[in-house]
Design an enzyme around this catalytic site. Structure first.
Site, PDB file in Angstrom:
ATOM      1  N   HIS A 100      34.500 -62.128  20.813  1.00 36.63           N
ATOM      2  CA  HIS A 100      34.090 -62.987  21.932  1.00 36.63           C
ATOM      3  C   HIS A 100      34.748 -64.366  21.803  1.00 36.63           C
ATOM      4  O   HIS A 100      34.868 -64.893  20.699  1.00 36.63           O
ATOM      5  CB  HIS A 100      32.560 -63.133  21.981  1.00 36.63           C
ATOM      6  CG  HIS A 100      32.098 -63.673  23.294  1.00 36.63           C
ATOM      7  ND1 HIS A 100      32.202 -65.016  23.605  1.00 36.63           N
ATOM      8  CD2 HIS A 100      31.593 -63.061  24.394  1.00 36.63           C
ATOM      9  CE1 HIS A 100      31.756 -65.199  24.848  1.00 36.63           C
ATOM     10  NE2 HIS A 100      31.377 -64.029  25.346  1.00 36.63           N
ATOM     11  N   GLU A 169      37.651 -61.068  29.381  1.00 37.04           N
ATOM     12  CA  GLU A 169      36.853 -62.257  29.707  1.00 37.04           C
ATOM     13  C   GLU A 169      37.754 -63.491  29.658  1.00 37.04           C
ATOM     14  O   GLU A 169      37.963 -64.063  28.577  1.00 37.04           O
ATOM     15  CB  GLU A 169      35.725 -62.433  28.686  1.00 37.04           C
ATOM     16  CG  GLU A 169      34.710 -61.327  28.700  1.00 37.04           C
ATOM     17  CD  GLU A 169      33.331 -61.810  28.234  1.00 37.04           C
ATOM     18  OE1 GLU A 169      32.364 -61.494  28.918  1.00 37.04           O
ATOM     19  OE2 GLU A 169      33.236 -62.508  27.204  1.00 37.04           O
TER      20      GLU A 169
HETATM   21  P1  13P Z   1      28.661 -65.705  31.796  1.00 33.22           P
HETATM   22  O1  13P Z   1      28.309 -64.432  32.556  1.00 33.22           O
HETATM   23  O2  13P Z   1      27.492 -66.575  31.533  1.00 33.22           O
HETATM   24  O3  13P Z   1      29.821 -66.399  32.430  1.00 33.22           O
HETATM   25  O4  13P Z   1      29.156 -65.238  30.337  1.00 33.22           O
HETATM   26  C1  13P Z   1      30.094 -64.238  30.223  1.00 33.22           C
HETATM   27  C2  13P Z   1      30.182 -63.833  28.802  1.00 33.22           C
HETATM   28  O5  13P Z   1      30.579 -64.606  27.950  1.00 33.22           O
HETATM   29  C3  13P Z   1      29.742 -62.479  28.465  1.00 33.22           C
HETATM   30  O6  13P Z   1      30.157 -62.120  27.193  1.00 33.22           O
END
Ligand code: 13P
Length: 252
Positions: A100, A169
């Site tokens: 992450h 992400e």
């Molecule tokens: P948000 O949905 O709060 O933008 O976060 C995304 C995230 O980091 C999921 O791992």
């Protein structure tokens, strides 16, 4: 609407206590009631302090529980404050988020993430492997090269691809209410799939999720992208209503 299996994964981050079981319970009930209507898999990745408690409280599980990170060392050891993949598995985690961006920011390198992937695979955990570019990297046109590097430097052909779910992400979209354009996102998801196929030398199609500011309003935009296999949801997964609305609106 497609009949392909879709993942809705909540990443609670640093949130929750025993009282938060009500959120888990409502999402579990929703999953039970709608298990036949669409092919979906719901997973909640919660803090380590809650995995075992939630697991025990859930009498029948229509969702799975996961963790959010682990130490790379396989056995016990002198690593103050750390928890390894085996300990998480024993607590009831079936999934684990690795790579992450919030942990990359704290210093996790592609090489360290690779070690974590190996230890999680050794425990037969299912991995949600996050990759994504920063805003500066995007502006400099480096998105694909960064994603390629993150994949190549943390994966090996011999890893079991079916134990890994990829999550794209973009760092600039996490918690910002900014999302990529639909064309941009479709192309990036396709790119990740093709890179993974090259690394694993397979014709099988890898599963790739999108994460970053997913909410009940924008989810319908994403549902037009056939290539997306599901979503990794941060903030909105801390409320059963918001999380369930995302799923409902996806299938509307
Ligand atoms: P948000 O949905 O709060 O933008 O976060 C995304 C995230 O980091 C999921 O791992």
């Amino acid at each position: 609407m497609t009949n392909k299996l879709k993942y809705f994964i909540g990443n609670w981050k640093m949130f929750g206590d025993f009282g938060s079981f009500k959120i888990v319970s409502k999402i579990n009930q929703y999953s039970y009631k709608h298990q036949k209507s669409n092919k979906k898999k719901i997973i909640l990745c919660v803090p380590n302090t809650l995995i075992h408690y939630f697991k025990k409280k859930l009498k029948s599980e229509f969702i799975s529980l996961g963790a959010q990170n682990c130490h790379h060392h396989d056995g016990y050891g002198a690593f103050t404050g750390s928890v390894n993949a085996s300990m998480l598995k024993k607590m009831g985690a079936k999934f684990i988020i690795l790579g992450h961006s919030e942990n990359r920011t704290e210093g996790e390198t592609n090489q360290l993430i690779k070690k974590k992937i190996i230890s999680a695979l050794n425990q037969k955990l299912n991995i949600i492997f996050c990759i994504g570019e920063t805003y500066t990297e995007k502006k400099e046109g480096k998105t694909f090269s960064i994603l390629k590097k993150q994949l190549k430097n943390s994966l090996e052909r011999k890893f079991k691809m079916n134990k890994i779910i990829f999550a794209y992400e973009p760092v600039w979209s996490i918690g910002t209410n900014k999302i990529p354009s639909i064309d941009e996102l479709r192309n990036t998801i396709k790119f990740i799939k093709s890179e993974c196929k090259k690394i694993f030398k397979t014709k099988k199609i890898p599963r790739v999720l999108y994460g970053g500011s997913v909410n009940r309003k924008n989810i319908q935009l994403f549902s037009t992208i056939y290539e997306i296999d599901g979503f990794l949801i941060g903030g909105a997964s801390q409320s059963s209503k918001k999380f369930i609305d995302i799923i409902k609106n996806y299938y509307k």
